[in-house]
Write a protein that holds these residues in place. Structure first.
Motif, PDB file in Angstrom:
ATOM      1  N   ARG A 197     -52.919  59.746  17.765  1.00  0.00           N
ATOM      2  CA  ARG A 197     -52.124  59.934  18.967  1.00  0.00           C
ATOM      3  C   ARG A 197     -52.193  58.694  19.858  1.00  0.00           C
ATOM      4  NH1 ARG A 197     -50.643  65.363  18.938  1.00  0.00           N
ATOM      5  NH2 ARG A 197     -49.796  65.241  21.045  1.00  0.00           N
ATOM      6  N   LEU A 198     -51.312  58.648  20.871  1.00  0.00           N
ATOM      7  CA  LEU A 198     -51.205  57.497  21.770  1.00  0.00           C
ATOM      8  C   LEU A 198     -51.104  57.976  23.209  1.00  0.00           C
ATOM      9  CD1 LEU A 198     -48.381  55.630  19.799  1.00  0.00           C
ATOM     10  CD2 LEU A 198     -50.811  55.034  19.726  1.00  0.00           C
ATOM     11  N   TRP A 199     -51.621  57.160  24.132  1.00  0.00           N
ATOM     12  CA  TRP A 199     -51.423  57.390  25.567  1.00  0.00           C
ATOM     13  C   TRP A 199     -50.375  56.393  26.048  1.00  0.00           C
ATOM     14  CZ3 TRP A 199     -53.090  60.911  29.140  1.00  0.00           C
ATOM     15  CH2 TRP A 199     -52.891  60.606  30.488  1.00  0.00           C
ATOM     16  N   VAL A 200     -49.288  56.890  26.614  1.00  0.00           N
ATOM     17  CA  VAL A 200     -48.165  56.027  26.998  1.00  0.00           C
ATOM     18  C   VAL A 200     -47.828  56.243  28.467  1.00  0.00           C
ATOM     19  CG1 VAL A 200     -47.182  55.963  24.670  1.00  0.00           C
ATOM     20  CG2 VAL A 200     -46.451  57.749  26.260  1.00  0.00           C
ATOM     21  N   MET A 201     -47.351  55.150  29.104  1.00  0.00           N
ATOM     22  CA  MET A 201     -46.983  55.205  30.517  1.00  0.00           C
ATOM     23  C   MET A 201     -45.746  54.345  30.751  1.00  0.00           C
ATOM     24  SD  MET A 201     -50.837  54.889  32.176  1.00  0.00           S
ATOM     25  CE  MET A 201     -50.410  55.417  33.830  1.00  0.00           C
ATOM     26  N   GLY A 202     -44.939  54.733  31.742  1.00  0.00           N
ATOM     27  CA  GLY A 202     -43.798  53.935  32.135  1.00  0.00           C
ATOM     28  C   GLY A 202     -44.229  52.820  33.069  1.00  0.00           C
ATOM     29  N   ASP A 203     -43.443  51.763  33.152  1.00  0.00           N
ATOM     30  CA  ASP A 203     -43.776  50.648  34.046  1.00  0.00           C
ATOM     31  C   ASP A 203     -43.455  50.981  35.508  1.00  0.00           C
ATOM     32  OD1 ASP A 203     -44.550  49.319  31.800  1.00  0.00           O
ATOM     33  OD2 ASP A 203     -42.906  47.870  31.780  1.00  0.00           O
ATOM     34  N   HIS A 204     -42.552  51.921  35.723  1.00  0.00           N
ATOM     35  CA  HIS A 204     -42.246  52.383  37.081  1.00  0.00           C
ATOM     36  C   HIS A 204     -43.026  53.665  37.302  1.00  0.00           C
ATOM     37  CE1 HIS A 204     -38.876  52.817  40.348  1.00  0.00           C
ATOM     38  NE2 HIS A 204     -40.099  52.852  40.845  1.00  0.00           N
ATOM     39  N   ARG A 205     -44.288  53.535  37.630  1.00  0.00           N
ATOM     40  CA  ARG A 205     -45.235  54.646  37.589  1.00  0.00           C
ATOM     41  C   ARG A 205     -44.867  55.777  38.541  1.00  0.00           C
ATOM     42  NH1 ARG A 205     -49.792  52.017  35.134  1.00  0.00           N
ATOM     43  NH2 ARG A 205     -48.735  51.089  33.330  1.00  0.00           N
ATOM     44  N   SER A 206     -44.254  55.463  39.682  1.00  0.00           N
ATOM     45  CA  SER A 206     -43.990  56.504  40.682  1.00  0.00           C
ATOM     46  C   SER A 206     -42.877  57.460  40.272  1.00  0.00           C
ATOM     47  CB  SER A 206     -43.645  55.867  42.034  1.00  0.00           C
ATOM     48  OG  SER A 206     -42.479  55.071  41.936  1.00  0.00           O
ATOM     49  N   VAL A 207     -42.054  57.080  39.275  1.00  0.00           N
ATOM     50  CA  VAL A 207     -40.953  57.960  38.852  1.00  0.00           C
ATOM     51  C   VAL A 207     -41.050  58.352  37.384  1.00  0.00           C
ATOM     52  CG1 VAL A 207     -39.399  56.962  40.573  1.00  0.00           C
ATOM     53  CG2 VAL A 207     -39.381  56.059  38.246  1.00  0.00           C
ATOM     54  N   SER A 208     -41.980  57.768  36.657  1.00  0.00           N
ATOM     55  CA  SER A 208     -42.051  57.995  35.212  1.00  0.00           C
ATOM     56  C   SER A 208     -42.771  59.298  34.885  1.00  0.00           C
ATOM     57  CB  SER A 208     -42.769  56.831  34.524  1.00  0.00           C
ATOM     58  OG  SER A 208     -42.886  57.064  33.141  1.00  0.00           O
ATOM     59  N   LEU A 209     -42.100  60.137  34.076  1.00  0.00           N
ATOM     60  CA  LEU A 209     -42.732  61.347  33.549  1.00  0.00           C
ATOM     61  C   LEU A 209     -43.373  60.990  32.211  1.00  0.00           C
ATOM     62  CD1 LEU A 209     -39.886  63.913  34.350  1.00  0.00           C
ATOM     63  CD2 LEU A 209     -41.952  63.440  35.683  1.00  0.00           C
ATOM     64  N   ASP A 210     -44.578  60.448  32.278  1.00  0.00           N
ATOM     65  CA  ASP A 210     -45.229  59.938  31.075  1.00  0.00           C
ATOM     66  C   ASP A 210     -46.435  60.799  30.725  1.00  0.00           C
ATOM     67  OD1 ASP A 210     -47.171  59.047  32.957  1.00  0.00           O
ATOM     68  OD2 ASP A 210     -46.076  57.154  33.203  1.00  0.00           O
ATOM     69  N   SER A 211     -47.410  60.229  30.043  1.00  0.00           N
ATOM     70  CA  SER A 211     -48.560  61.017  29.586  1.00  0.00           C
ATOM     71  C   SER A 211     -49.279  61.725  30.733  1.00  0.00           C
ATOM     72  CB  SER A 211     -49.540  60.108  28.842  1.00  0.00           C
ATOM     73  OG  SER A 211     -49.035  59.735  27.576  1.00  0.00           O
ATOM     74  N   ARG A 212     -49.267  61.126  31.917  1.00  0.00           N
ATOM     75  CA  ARG A 212     -49.945  61.749  33.065  1.00  0.00           C
ATOM     76  C   ARG A 212     -49.325  63.089  33.433  1.00  0.00           C
ATOM     77  NH1 ARG A 212     -48.637  57.533  37.320  1.00  0.00           N
ATOM     78  NH2 ARG A 212     -46.740  57.559  36.037  1.00  0.00           N
ATOM     79  N   SER A 213     -47.999  63.203  33.195  1.00  0.00           N
ATOM     80  CA  SER A 213     -47.296  64.436  33.563  1.00  0.00           C
ATOM     81  C   SER A 213     -47.504  65.555  32.554  1.00  0.00           C
ATOM     82  CB  SER A 213     -45.796  64.155  33.699  1.00  0.00           C
ATOM     83  OG  SER A 213     -45.557  63.151  34.655  1.00  0.00           O
ATOM     84  N   HIS A 214     -48.172  65.248  31.438  1.00  0.00           N
ATOM     85  CA  HIS A 214     -48.334  66.238  30.368  1.00  0.00           C
ATOM     86  C   HIS A 214     -49.812  66.464  30.035  1.00  0.00           C
ATOM     87  CE1 HIS A 214     -43.985  66.239  29.432  1.00  0.00           C
ATOM     88  NE2 HIS A 214     -44.051  64.976  29.786  1.00  0.00           N
ATOM     89  N   LEU A 215     -50.670  66.236  31.020  1.00  0.00           N
ATOM     90  CA  LEU A 215     -52.105  66.394  30.782  1.00  0.00           C
ATOM     91  C   LEU A 215     -52.468  67.820  30.364  1.00  0.00           C
ATOM     92  CD1 LEU A 215     -53.543  64.216  33.679  1.00  0.00           C
ATOM     93  CD2 LEU A 215     -53.971  63.879  31.237  1.00  0.00           C
ATOM     94  N   GLY A 216     -51.684  68.794  30.829  1.00  0.00           N
ATOM     95  CA  GLY A 216     -51.970  70.185  30.479  1.00  0.00           C
ATOM     96  C   GLY A 216     -51.361  70.634  29.169  1.00  0.00           C
ATOM     97  N   ASP A 217     -50.600  69.762  28.515  1.00  0.00           N
ATOM     98  CA  ASP A 217     -49.976  70.117  27.240  1.00  0.00           C
ATOM     99  C   ASP A 217     -50.962  69.933  26.087  1.00  0.00           C
ATOM    100  OD1 ASP A 217     -47.760  70.429  28.780  1.00  0.00           O
ATOM    101  OD2 ASP A 217     -46.683  68.677  28.016  1.00  0.00           O
ATOM    102  N   PRO A 218     -50.666  70.524  24.918  1.00  0.00           N
ATOM    103  CA  PRO A 218     -51.489  70.240  23.736  1.00  0.00           C
ATOM    104  C   PRO A 218     -51.526  68.731  23.462  1.00  0.00           C
ATOM    105  CG  PRO A 218     -50.013  72.078  23.318  1.00  0.00           C
ATOM    106  CD  PRO A 218     -49.611  71.524  24.651  1.00  0.00           C
ATOM    107  N   GLY A 219     -52.711  68.221  23.235  1.00  0.00           N
ATOM    108  CA  GLY A 219     -52.857  66.779  23.050  1.00  0.00           C
ATOM    109  C   GLY A 219     -53.228  66.063  24.323  1.00  0.00           C
ATOM    110  N   GLY A 220     -53.291  66.805  25.447  1.00  0.00           N
ATOM    111  CA  GLY A 220     -53.732  66.209  26.703  1.00  0.00           C
ATOM    112  C   GLY A 220     -52.863  65.077  27.207  1.00  0.00           C
TER     113      GLY A 220
END
Length: 289
Positions: A197-220
């Motif tokens: 698996r991978l941890w991914v993030m957008g470069d525009h952090r304040s608007v990006s729905l990236d890995s941080r927004s799915h911490l409660g999903d399977p795979g964290g």
């Protein structure tokens, strides 16, 4: 020369002149007929050419390179809304996914699409949607584009005393690609990236729905490696923004590179550790014989 001779000479020349006129007329007709045949053959061949072009586009899209449309602001200022990028689909058959890569991946059966699109109303509309997606004119509803921050085995944490994301304790200087008005992250987190698996993030952090927004999903919040379509390596549209998408220098820090080397060597070391006792046992069996 008598008048009779002159008349006979004129008479003898007349058929030749008539023959020249006839030949020229026949040549014109033949040339015109050739053009008509070429026009007819072109229109007959056009559907075949279109089908061949679509087949080639499908093969290239499926196995080699695909164009993608950027529908949102999540990767600003690296990628802007309405940019088109080319994605290399072969690169990860040659090397592994690396930190800093900008990747396109499918969110089917995991993340919800960032852009909601209406379903095509009929098969014709669906076909043109497919063509538009293949050529990067229409966004894919379930396709995402993000930057890889953590690879399998990494510990990604927010944040150190200076407010920087750290990977395996190594701080990242993200100023080269982070949106100018953004912080690396607002809410603290710490994630151990699972195998595959991978941890991914957008470069525009304040608007990006990236890995941080799915911490409660399977795979964290992490995404499966096998859902990665390829690496975005160049912006091709608009022409004024055409450029290569590089891996930022912060991901080339010796401490991070050493972690990659250790991670790649770990499977080999484990295999070697298992092979040594087996080799010694076989030698003992031979010596007894």
């Amino acid at each position: 020369m008598t008048s009779e001779d002159r008349e006979s000479g004129a008479a003898s020349r007349r058929p030749v002149e008539d023959e020249v006129d006839v030949v020229a007329e026949e040549t014109q007709k033949t040339a015109k007929g050739g053009r008509d045949k070429k026009k007819g053959s072109f229109w007959k061949e056009l559907p075949v050419l279109i089908v061949v072009a679509l087949v080639l586009a499908f093969v290239i899209k499926t196995f080699v390179i695909q164009a993608f449309y950027i529908p949102s602001e999540s990767m600003e200022n690296t990628l802007l809304t309405n940019d088109r990028v080319l994605v290399n689909k072969l690169v990860y058959h040659v090397r592994g996914i690396e930190r800093g890569d900008v990747v396109v991946f499918s969110g089917v059966d995991s993340w919800d699409g960032e852009v909601k699109l209406q379903e095509p109303s009929n098969p014709v509309a669906a076909f043109f949607r497919w063509v538009g997606t293949a050529f990067g004119v229409v966004p894919g509803e379930k396709d995402y584009i993000k930057r890889v921050i953590g690879v399998p085995g990494d510990t990604v944490r927010c944040c150190d005393a200076q407010g920087r994301i750290t990977v395996n304790g190594v701080p990242l200087d993200e100023r080269a690609y982070l949106h100018p008005n953004d912080e690396p992250a607002r809410d603290p987190f710490e994630v151990k990236v699972p195998p595959g698996r991978l941890w991914v993030m957008g470069d525009h952090r304040s608007v990006s729905l990236d890995s941080r927004s799915h911490l409660g999903d399977p795979g964290g919040g992490t995404i499966p490696v096998d859902k990665v379509i390829g690496r975005a390596f160049v912006i091709v549209w608009p022409f004024s923004r055409a450029e290569i998408i590089p891996i930022p220098d912060t991901f080339n820090q010796p401490a991070l590179r050493a972690a990659v080397a250790v991670g790649e060597a770990a499977p080999f070391a484990a295999g070697l550790a298992g092979a040594v006792p087996l080799l010694l046992w076989r030698r003992r069996q031979r010596s007894r014989r």
